[in-house]
Design a protein around this motif. Structure first.
Motif, PDB file in Angstrom:
ATOM      1  N   GLU A  40       1.121   4.036  -2.981  1.00  9.22           N
ATOM      2  CA  GLU A  40       0.742   5.427  -2.740  1.00  9.22           C
ATOM      3  C   GLU A  40       1.752   6.401  -3.338  1.00  9.22           C
ATOM      4  O   GLU A  40       1.367   7.406  -3.941  1.00  9.22           O
TER       5      GLU A  40
ATOM      6  N   PHE B 237       2.498   8.213   5.669  1.00  8.73           N
ATOM      7  CA  PHE B 237       1.708   6.990   5.509  1.00  8.73           C
ATOM      8  C   PHE B 237       1.436   6.431   6.900  1.00  8.73           C
ATOM      9  O   PHE B 237       2.346   5.954   7.582  1.00  8.73           O
TER      10      PHE B 237
ATOM     11  N   LYS C  29       0.832  -1.210   0.000  1.00  7.34           N
ATOM     12  CA  LYS C  29       0.000   0.000   0.000  1.00  7.34           C
ATOM     13  C   LYS C  29       0.860   1.251   0.000  1.00  7.34           C
ATOM     14  O   LYS C  29       0.575   2.231  -0.710  1.00  7.34           O
TER      15      LYS C  29
END
Length: 248
Positions: free
Chosen positions: A129, A211, A125
């Motif tokens: 991103e 993040f 992820k």
């Protein structure tokens, strides 16, 4: 590695020296050297194409090769000191690629061995991103801090001083915590930098994505090792433990 372009490479720095915990990077945790947990996490990512360990220790290099990592060189002593900074080993890897006529990767994922527990799904992820945000210079995983820096002091002699003397409110540190903006602390779970950022002389650049992840143990002391042992029972990290079982 030879002749191929690795677009996303994981770089794991693992010096042989450590003052607080001797040979920390290969201290055993759950039956495996600490550094091998980061190797396992990188190997379980569906986006990372190669796992490089940069170390100044032949002992660490041999262990990491046995667990599936690539150790194409030993890192020079001058960038393996206690006061060496991260940009040095990343730039060294870029220079190595150029020296062997290999195109450097577009992205480098930095995993510190002192953070042994990562979920592969979070790794992917995070990488996704930054790929989807072309203006970003890097990405760092963070968690919400429980203590605002606006409520923290240093000492000048016997007297406490706030860190923000120019703040627009007098004695701002006595204001309610909710008054201040949220602040975040790096977790080291997944940090990604564009190689172009390193080539511009910066480790993270001026557009660093935050993040958000949960807190995970970051091992600097023997007490931290105790926390890591407890985390071995966390089901989120079962894939890493399963990977490591292949090397028992």
């Amino acid at each position: 590695m030879t002749g191929t372009n690795k677009n996303i490479v994981c770089i794991i720095p693992a010096r042989g020296g450590s003052k607080a915990i001797p040979k920390k990077n290969i201290k055993m945790l759950g039956g495996h050297p600490l550094v091998t947990y980061s190797i396992a996490a990188a190997k379980l990512s569906s986006l990372i194409e190669n796992v490089i360990v940069t170390t100044d220790s032949e002992e660490i290099a041999e262990i990491c090769r046995n667990y599936g990592a690539d150790v194409p060189f030993l890192r020079p002593a001058e960038i393996s000191r206690d006061n060496s900074v991260d940009i040095e080993f990343l730039q060294h890897y870029i220079d190595y690629c150029i020296s062997v006529n290999v195109e450097p990767p577009e992205y480098m994922v930095h995993f510190s061995p002192t953070v042994p527990f990562r979920e592969p799904i979070q790794i992917d992820k995070g990488i996704t991103e930054i790929i989807e945000n072309p203006e970003a210079t890097s990405l760092r995983s963070v968690y919400l801090s429980g203590t605002s820096p606006y409520k923290v002091f240093n000492m000048e002699g016997p007297y406490l001083k706030g860190f923000f003397p120019e703040y627009h409110v007098k004695e701002y540190y006595n204001m309610p915590r909710q008054t201040f903006p949220e602040t975040f602390i790096p977790t080291g779970v997944v940090d990604v930098v564009r190689t172009s950022t390193i080539n511009n002389g910066s480790l993270h650049g001026d557009k660093m994505i935050g993040f958000k992840t949960d807190y995970v143990p970051n091992i600097d002391t023997f007490d931290d090792f105790d926390l890591a042992v407890e985390a071995l029972d966390d089901k989120r990290f079962e894939p890493i433990l399963q990977y490591l079982k292949n090397y028992e």
